[in-house]
Design a protein around this motif. Sequence first.
Motif, PDB file in Angstrom:
ATOM      1  N   LYS A 223      25.689  23.274  61.770  1.00  0.00           N
ATOM      2  CA  LYS A 223      24.632  22.303  62.062  1.00  0.00           C
ATOM      3  C   LYS A 223      24.446  21.773  60.639  1.00  0.00           C
ATOM      4  CE  LYS A 223      20.470  24.969  62.361  1.00  0.00           C
ATOM      5  NZ  LYS A 223      19.426  25.563  63.339  1.00  0.00           N
ATOM      6  N   PRO A 224      23.659  20.575  60.365  1.00  0.00           N
ATOM      7  CA  PRO A 224      23.461  19.963  59.180  1.00  0.00           C
ATOM      8  C   PRO A 224      22.511  20.777  58.446  1.00  0.00           C
ATOM      9  CG  PRO A 224      23.519  18.191  60.933  1.00  0.00           C
ATOM     10  CD  PRO A 224      23.608  19.689  61.467  1.00  0.00           C
ATOM     11  N   ARG A 225      22.716  20.741  57.170  1.00  0.00           N
ATOM     12  CA  ARG A 225      21.806  21.465  56.297  1.00  0.00           C
ATOM     13  C   ARG A 225      21.640  20.465  54.982  1.00  0.00           C
ATOM     14  NH1 ARG A 225      22.289  27.685  53.298  1.00  0.00           N
ATOM     15  NH2 ARG A 225      20.157  27.722  52.684  1.00  0.00           N
ATOM     16  N   SER A 226      20.215  20.246  54.589  1.00  0.00           N
ATOM     17  CA  SER A 226      20.130  19.286  53.425  1.00  0.00           C
ATOM     18  C   SER A 226      19.031  19.784  52.649  1.00  0.00           C
ATOM     19  CB  SER A 226      19.988  18.022  53.976  1.00  0.00           C
ATOM     20  OG  SER A 226      18.700  17.790  54.887  1.00  0.00           O
ATOM     21  N   MET A 227      19.132  19.035  51.334  1.00  0.00           N
ATOM     22  CA  MET A 227      18.087  18.967  50.337  1.00  0.00           C
ATOM     23  C   MET A 227      17.912  17.819  49.461  1.00  0.00           C
ATOM     24  SD  MET A 227      18.004  22.352  47.616  1.00  0.00           S
ATOM     25  CE  MET A 227      19.540  22.244  47.344  1.00  0.00           C
ATOM     26  N   VAL A 228      16.458  17.669  49.221  1.00  0.00           N
ATOM     27  CA  VAL A 228      16.242  16.485  48.648  1.00  0.00           C
ATOM     28  C   VAL A 228      15.582  16.829  47.045  1.00  0.00           C
ATOM     29  CG1 VAL A 228      13.918  16.474  49.619  1.00  0.00           C
ATOM     30  CG2 VAL A 228      15.164  14.220  48.720  1.00  0.00           C
ATOM     31  N   ALA A 229      15.851  16.367  46.048  1.00  0.00           N
ATOM     32  CA  ALA A 229      15.564  16.570  44.714  1.00  0.00           C
ATOM     33  C   ALA A 229      14.520  15.716  44.229  1.00  0.00           C
ATOM     34  CB  ALA A 229      16.684  16.689  43.611  1.00  0.00           C
ATOM     35  N   VAL A 230      13.199  16.062  43.674  1.00  0.00           N
ATOM     36  CA  VAL A 230      12.469  15.064  43.204  1.00  0.00           C
ATOM     37  C   VAL A 230      11.733  15.649  41.802  1.00  0.00           C
ATOM     38  CG1 VAL A 230      10.390  16.479  44.630  1.00  0.00           C
ATOM     39  CG2 VAL A 230      10.014  13.942  43.746  1.00  0.00           C
ATOM     40  N   SER A 231      11.587  14.830  40.989  1.00  0.00           N
ATOM     41  CA  SER A 231      10.888  14.921  39.822  1.00  0.00           C
ATOM     42  C   SER A 231       9.338  15.265  39.925  1.00  0.00           C
ATOM     43  CB  SER A 231      10.890  14.004  38.681  1.00  0.00           C
ATOM     44  OG  SER A 231      12.203  13.701  38.547  1.00  0.00           O
ATOM     45  N   ALA A 232       8.860  16.286  39.429  1.00  0.00           N
ATOM     46  CA  ALA A 232       7.407  16.616  39.550  1.00  0.00           C
ATOM     47  C   ALA A 232       6.676  17.107  38.501  1.00  0.00           C
ATOM     48  CB  ALA A 232       7.428  17.698  40.528  1.00  0.00           C
ATOM     49  N   ARG A 301       2.899  14.172  48.213  1.00  0.00           N
ATOM     50  CA  ARG A 301       4.110  13.687  47.957  1.00  0.00           C
ATOM     51  C   ARG A 301       5.504  14.149  48.200  1.00  0.00           C
ATOM     52  NH1 ARG A 301       6.973   9.836  48.977  1.00  0.00           N
ATOM     53  NH2 ARG A 301       8.758   9.180  47.240  1.00  0.00           N
ATOM     54  N   ILE A 302       5.396  15.540  47.990  1.00  0.00           N
ATOM     55  CA  ILE A 302       6.489  16.602  48.329  1.00  0.00           C
ATOM     56  C   ILE A 302       6.724  16.555  49.838  1.00  0.00           C
ATOM     57  CG2 ILE A 302       7.361  18.819  48.191  1.00  0.00           C
ATOM     58  CD1 ILE A 302       6.409  18.643  45.515  1.00  0.00           C
ATOM     59  N   ARG A 303       5.389  16.783  50.460  1.00  0.00           N
ATOM     60  CA  ARG A 303       5.570  17.046  51.960  1.00  0.00           C
ATOM     61  C   ARG A 303       6.216  15.769  52.541  1.00  0.00           C
ATOM     62  NH1 ARG A 303       4.040  21.218  54.129  1.00  0.00           N
ATOM     63  NH2 ARG A 303       2.696  22.754  53.279  1.00  0.00           N
ATOM     64  N   ALA A 304       5.670  14.497  51.930  1.00  0.00           N
ATOM     65  CA  ALA A 304       6.155  13.238  52.761  1.00  0.00           C
ATOM     66  C   ALA A 304       7.456  12.882  52.471  1.00  0.00           C
ATOM     67  CB  ALA A 304       5.174  12.298  52.036  1.00  0.00           C
ATOM     68  N   ALA A 306       9.899  15.440  52.093  1.00  0.00           N
ATOM     69  CA  ALA A 306      10.460  16.120  53.080  1.00  0.00           C
ATOM     70  C   ALA A 306      10.440  15.832  54.538  1.00  0.00           C
ATOM     71  CB  ALA A 306       9.832  17.647  53.096  1.00  0.00           C
ATOM     72  N   ASP A 307       9.324  15.201  54.958  1.00  0.00           N
ATOM     73  CA  ASP A 307       9.314  14.813  56.286  1.00  0.00           C
ATOM     74  C   ASP A 307      10.188  13.423  56.509  1.00  0.00           C
ATOM     75  OD1 ASP A 307       7.247  16.674  56.948  1.00  0.00           O
ATOM     76  OD2 ASP A 307       5.512  15.446  56.667  1.00  0.00           O
ATOM     77  N   SER A 308      10.096  12.525  55.700  1.00  0.00           N
ATOM     78  CA  SER A 308      10.748  11.263  55.763  1.00  0.00           C
ATOM     79  C   SER A 308      12.244  11.507  55.731  1.00  0.00           C
ATOM     80  CB  SER A 308      10.256  10.104  54.767  1.00  0.00           C
ATOM     81  OG  SER A 308      10.746  10.674  53.469  1.00  0.00           O
ATOM     82  N   THR A 309      12.702  12.399  55.145  1.00  0.00           N
ATOM     83  CA  THR A 309      14.119  12.774  54.953  1.00  0.00           C
ATOM     84  C   THR A 309      14.584  13.799  55.809  1.00  0.00           C
ATOM     85  OG1 THR A 309      13.783  14.398  53.194  1.00  0.00           O
ATOM     86  CG2 THR A 309      14.236  12.142  52.597  1.00  0.00           C
ATOM     87  N   GLY A 310      13.743  14.440  56.384  1.00  0.00           N
ATOM     88  CA  GLY A 310      14.335  15.915  57.279  1.00  0.00           C
ATOM     89  C   GLY A 310      14.883  16.784  56.544  1.00  0.00           C
ATOM     90  N   ALA A 311      14.765  16.828  55.115  1.00  0.00           N
ATOM     91  CA  ALA A 311      15.446  17.775  54.429  1.00  0.00           C
ATOM     92  C   ALA A 311      14.854  19.211  54.733  1.00  0.00           C
ATOM     93  CB  ALA A 311      15.328  17.368  53.044  1.00  0.00           C
TER      94      ALA A 311
END
Length: 338
Positions: A223-232, A301-304, A306-311
Amino acid sequence: MTSPIPLSVLDLASVYEGMSNAEAIRQTIQTAQVADALGYERFWVAEHHGMPAVASSAPAVLIGAIAAATERIRVGSGGVMLPNHSSLVVAEQFGTLVALHGDRIDLGLGRAPGTDQLTSSVLRRGAGPDSVDDFPNQVVELLAWFGTIPPLENGIGSKLVAVPGAGDSPQLWLLGSSGFSAQLAGMLGLPFAFAHHFAGSDDTPAAFELYRERFEPSALLEKPRSMVAVSALVADDAAQAERLALPNSLLSVRLRFGGRPTRIPSLAEAEAHEWTTAETVFVTERNRQQAVGDIDHVTRRIRALADSTGADEVLIAPQGPDLETKLRTLREVATLAR
């Protein structure tokens, strides 16, 4: 109660003004050790060439050093720019890393060259001008070298074998900053990581939707597995965070507006820079897309994101004018994973 978010780290072996490459690499290894102790899932370094601010031009070599200096954390590439290399060489390098360090090695694959056109042509000498467009075929070749899929008709995986490599596969990820990579990752049934840290916009969630729509189960993933990268960057307040982000912002401005690549400027140099209206607008929008502020803002911001992308996981790229600022960010953000 909010649920924990799996967190990982992306580090570019940052070279600051007045710093040697040796010191930059030492700081990257130290950062990995801190991330290991804090419980981060993985620690990635990225392939760039001809950039004075980045000392991670040889990911396989650096990954070996980081894995040897850490105990638990997964170590890998975010990513190896596959069109720059023979797929056989990449299979041998990462097969060797797996032979050395077992199931702790990741191989994130990128399609961009990670450099300018002139340097790219030197890296790909003899590979031909269409090597970037051939990226999907190169990924399939790599899967065959590792023995993840059956041998190909051209003999890869049967007559031609990677040693080490065959039977020594790292965890593979497909990286991207566009819908093309999202679709390809889905079609091949690979985990997908999106580079929001430099290509982020309000449209980022669309790439994840496209990935999930196109996903086909594979030998690697059901099943899909994803990750999102963000500067912090975490500081005491928003104003201090924006100030500490100025060196990275100035470097981004120089690259965005056609300046020559440099090492990361000092905080004093960044503060003294005469910011134009266009530069200020660019930096303000960039910081809005990332996670720069006090810990409450960065957490939201990180939670938002993760939630918006479903990562399934968030890859933190810590920013700052020095190692201490970056480590503070990692320490405070780590609470999200608990």
